[in-house]
Design a protein around this motif. Structure first.
Motif, short mmCIF file in Angstrom:
data_model
loop_
_atom_site.label_atom_id
_atom_site.label_comp_id
_atom_site.label_asym_id
_atom_site.label_seq_id
_atom_site.Cartn_x
_atom_site.Cartn_y
_atom_site.Cartn_z
N ILE A 102 4.34 3.03 -4.70
CA ILE A 102 4.49 1.57 -4.77
C ILE A 102 4.59 0.98 -3.37
N LEU A 105 1.05 0.68 -1.76
CA LEU A 105 -0.10 0.08 -2.45
C LEU A 105 -0.86 -0.92 -1.59
N ILE A 114 -6.22 -0.02 -11.06
CA ILE A 114 -5.10 0.88 -11.36
C ILE A 114 -4.90 0.96 -12.87
N LYS A 134 5.02 -5.59 -6.62
CA LYS A 134 4.05 -5.11 -5.63
C LYS A 134 2.62 -5.48 -6.04
N CYS A 138 0.13 -7.74 -3.78
CA CYS A 138 -1.20 -7.26 -3.37
C CYS A 138 -2.34 -8.02 -4.06
#
Length: 332
Positions: A102, A105, A114, A134, A138
């Protein structure tokens, strides 16, 4: 586009099987697991694979990025999120490798997709919140699910948490929901009957032993007409309750009548056990369990693996059909 997949916590290769079943374009560029017995089974079925017996935390960022992948498929350890595992959540050392992933990432150069699987209970965890935070950081779009194989026409219960996520730089045809989804958009109809997975001439070594029959009242007994079976766990054949269903050729009426006679004796006594023996209750074979977990008929367990190891590995694996259908949604 031909995708490059990194398979983490690869186990016996359930994700690999699911990718193959999905018919999507791509290859598993690397698989990583620390369990040597699972890796033996993986290589038996996928002998040309780049399989690494490594602790994920021992993989450096540079080493991971050099694999040049755009997709991660993973099933991190579930024990930290189960009641039997004391639900230690992020305080359980077995979450360390996933927490490590994590944290990185945002540093994976080409990661676009994912798929993550875990046990029911993960959705309530602190680790889940860290994972979702996360993904948002991202700029991944994501959808969470709680799904059972029965949702996709398989006569088995194995309720699991899934999350599929993809970068927002491409249009996702799949219509996301803010809440956890408990079904898939497609209707798969009612599950098939158990008869479709049964082997012929099963050895007597699979008969339920006396030490389990003495607790026969808690066994989940099914017949060939049944359209359901309980979740198979790694403790299957070792405990009577909650580890998976057992099978009999006897009709439901005969089972009921037999238990009525058995229950005239004290539960667990010799007379009780001898009466239940009339039903010839047996365990599902590893091959039958593989079928209920939707592994392809070509998949094999090597003879070097003990029966106990087979059931332990299967109890920790995924349902191939559910993941395959999720992959189709992810890449829609």
């Amino acid at each position: 586009m031909k995708h490059r997949i990194l398979e983490l916590y690869s186990g016996i290769g359930g994700m690999h099987c699911a990718w193959n079943e999905s018919k999507l374009e791509g290859e598993i560029v690397a698989a990583v697991d620390i369990n040597t017995v699972a890796n033996q089974v993986y290589m038996f079925n996928f002998p040309k694979s780049n399989l690494m017996t490594r602790n994920i935390q021992a993989l450096s960022l540079k080493e991971i990025n050099n694999m040049n992948f755009d997709t991660i498929l993973m099933s991190p350890p579930c024990q930290p999120f189960t009641r039997n595992g004391k639900y230690l959540d992020e305080n359980d050392p077995r979450t360390n490798s996933f927490l490590y992933l994590i944290s990185m990432l945002d540093k994976f150069d080409k990661l676009q997709y994912i798929l993550m699987e875990n046990v029911k209970g993960f959705e309530c965890s602190t680790v889940r919140n860290l994972f979702i935070d996360k993904l948002n950081e991202c700029q991944f779009e994501y959808q969470e699910f709680l799904l059972c194989p029965s949702n996709v026409g398989v006569p088995n219960s194995r309720l699991r948490y899934y999350c599929i996520a993809r970068k927002t730089n491409s249009t996702w045809i799949f219509k996301r929901k803010t809440e956890i989804m408990r079904s898939l958009p497609k209707d798969y109809g009612a599950p098939d009957s158990i008869e479709c997975v049964l082997e012929k001439d099963v050895s007597d070594k699979f008969l339920v032993k006396n030490n389990i029959l003495k607790r026969g009242n808690v066994l989940d007994i099914i017949q060939k007409e049944s359209k359901r079976s309980c979740c198979f766990t790694k403790a299957y054949t070792h405990y009577a309750e909650g580890t998976g269903s057992v099978y009999t050729e006897a009709s439901p009426e005969n089972v009921k009548e037999c238990f009525e006679r058995a229950n005239k004796f004290e539960v667990g006594t010799d007379n009780f056990i001898e009466t239940l023996k009339e039903l010839n209750l047996r365990y599902f074979t590893p091959k039958e369990v593989l079928s209920l977990m939707s592994f392809p008929s070509s998949y094999k367990l090597p003879e070097t693996i003990s029966m106990k190891q087979c059931y332990r590995l299967l109890g920790n694996s995924i349902n191939v059909k559910v993941v395959s259908e999720l992959l189709k949604l992810l890449f829609d």
